[in-house]
Design an enzyme around this catalytic site. Sequence first.
Site, PDB file in Angstrom:
ATOM      1  N   CYS A 198       0.802  -1.216   0.000  1.00  0.00           N
ATOM      2  CA  CYS A 198       0.000   0.000   0.000  1.00  0.00           C
ATOM      3  C   CYS A 198       0.844   1.280   0.000  1.00  0.00           C
ATOM      4  O   CYS A 198       1.460   1.589  -1.022  1.00  0.00           O
ATOM      5  CB  CYS A 198      -0.995  -0.054   1.156  1.00  0.00           C
ATOM      6  SG  CYS A 198      -2.397   1.033   0.947  1.00  0.00           S
ATOM      7  N   ARG A 204     -12.354   6.278  -1.576  1.00  0.00           N
ATOM      8  CA  ARG A 204     -11.457   5.367  -0.880  1.00  0.00           C
ATOM      9  C   ARG A 204     -11.920   3.939  -1.157  1.00  0.00           C
ATOM     10  O   ARG A 204     -13.106   3.642  -1.018  1.00  0.00           O
ATOM     11  CB  ARG A 204     -11.505   5.711   0.617  1.00  0.00           C
ATOM     12  CG  ARG A 204     -10.607   4.924   1.500  1.00  0.00           C
ATOM     13  CD  ARG A 204     -10.318   5.658   2.795  1.00  0.00           C
ATOM     14  NE  ARG A 204      -9.215   6.591   2.621  1.00  0.00           N
ATOM     15  CZ  ARG A 204      -7.924   6.239   2.629  1.00  0.00           C
ATOM     16  NH1 ARG A 204      -7.565   5.006   2.832  1.00  0.00           N
ATOM     17  NH2 ARG A 204      -7.007   7.143   2.440  1.00  0.00           N
ATOM     18  N   HIS A 233      -3.258  -5.631   2.311  1.00  0.00           N
ATOM     19  CA  HIS A 233      -2.888  -5.790   3.719  1.00  0.00           C
ATOM     20  C   HIS A 233      -3.517  -7.117   4.151  1.00  0.00           C
ATOM     21  O   HIS A 233      -3.984  -7.889   3.337  1.00  0.00           O
ATOM     22  CB  HIS A 233      -3.513  -4.680   4.575  1.00  0.00           C
ATOM     23  CG  HIS A 233      -3.057  -3.306   4.264  1.00  0.00           C
ATOM     24  ND1 HIS A 233      -1.906  -2.773   4.786  1.00  0.00           N
ATOM     25  CD2 HIS A 233      -3.616  -2.322   3.523  1.00  0.00           C
ATOM     26  CE1 HIS A 233      -1.791  -1.521   4.369  1.00  0.00           C
ATOM     27  NE2 HIS A 233      -2.806  -1.226   3.606  1.00  0.00           N
TER      28      HIS A 233
HETATM   29  N1  GLN Z   1      -2.076   7.047   1.789  1.00  0.00           N
HETATM   30  C1  GLN Z   1      -2.261   6.018   0.864  1.00  0.00           C
HETATM   31  C2  GLN Z   1      -3.645   5.950   0.254  1.00  0.00           C
HETATM   32  O1  GLN Z   1      -4.662   6.108   0.930  1.00  0.00           O
HETATM   33  C3  GLN Z   1      -1.817   4.698   1.481  1.00  0.00           C
HETATM   34  C4  GLN Z   1      -2.800   4.056   2.418  1.00  0.00           C
HETATM   35  C5  GLN Z   1      -2.322   2.789   3.044  1.00  0.00           C
HETATM   36  O2  GLN Z   1      -1.099   2.500   3.085  1.00  0.00           O
HETATM   37  N2  GLN Z   1      -3.243   2.015   3.607  1.00  0.00           N
HETATM   38  O3  GLN Z   1      -3.735   5.745  -0.920  1.00  0.00           O
END
Ligand code: GLN
Length: 234
Positions: free
Chosen positions: A92, A126, A191
Amino acid sequence: MKKLKLAHLYPQLLNIYGDMGNVLAIKKRCEWRGIDIEVDEINIGDKIDKHDIYFIGGGQDAQQIEVSQELQRHKRFLQDERDRMAVFLGICGGYQLMGHYYQPHNGDKLPGISIIDAYTVAGEKRFIGNVTAHTDLVEPDTLVGFENHSGLTYLSGETTPIGKVLTGNGNNGKDKTEGARYKNAFGTYLHGSFLPKNPHFTDYLLELALGIKPEPLDDEIEYMAHNALINKKY
Ligand code: GLN
């Protein structure tokens, strides 16, 4: 068998959703086979010397700013390590910084280390939920994990996805790609932790690092976790 050295990059800043579990999975799967492995934590200001495996986890944009700056000091070294075919795994936020840059919603573009040919731009929504991807890299041919990102990642050149999204969004929610690979550098949005639920992929990374296929383990419990997540809707 050779001793392995793993560098865990910036665990104090980039470690969400149990990304640390990826390091534990690699360590344990080595120990269960009697393979010697040393895990070194690399924090801000530390020097980095040669390792067989480099791991970098995910995090929020705020932590990515600090890591992005620090990584610039090590960019050439890490590119040389990639060319030496060292194994990299970024999750990520760490994956985003393995590319050329991450452009957050607000604020400056964060430079990456360009060890994969990819860039990331923050999107409007998101992506949160479980992901299943089909992969040609390992058998069984599925990868499972949990994504939570707004960054949209696009690949080019010789950098190829590690899988095709079956459930979830993956790199950008549009082209059905998930993750990236160039040489032995891998990135993914998964993850979960990713490696404990994907023991076949963990062993693939170990095979690349060791130069030989590691002996099989009893993975009944790991595959129960893997199978429970296949095509699971969030
Ligand atoms: N900041 C990044 C995004 O939201 C990474 C998020 C994360 O590592 N979970 O795209």
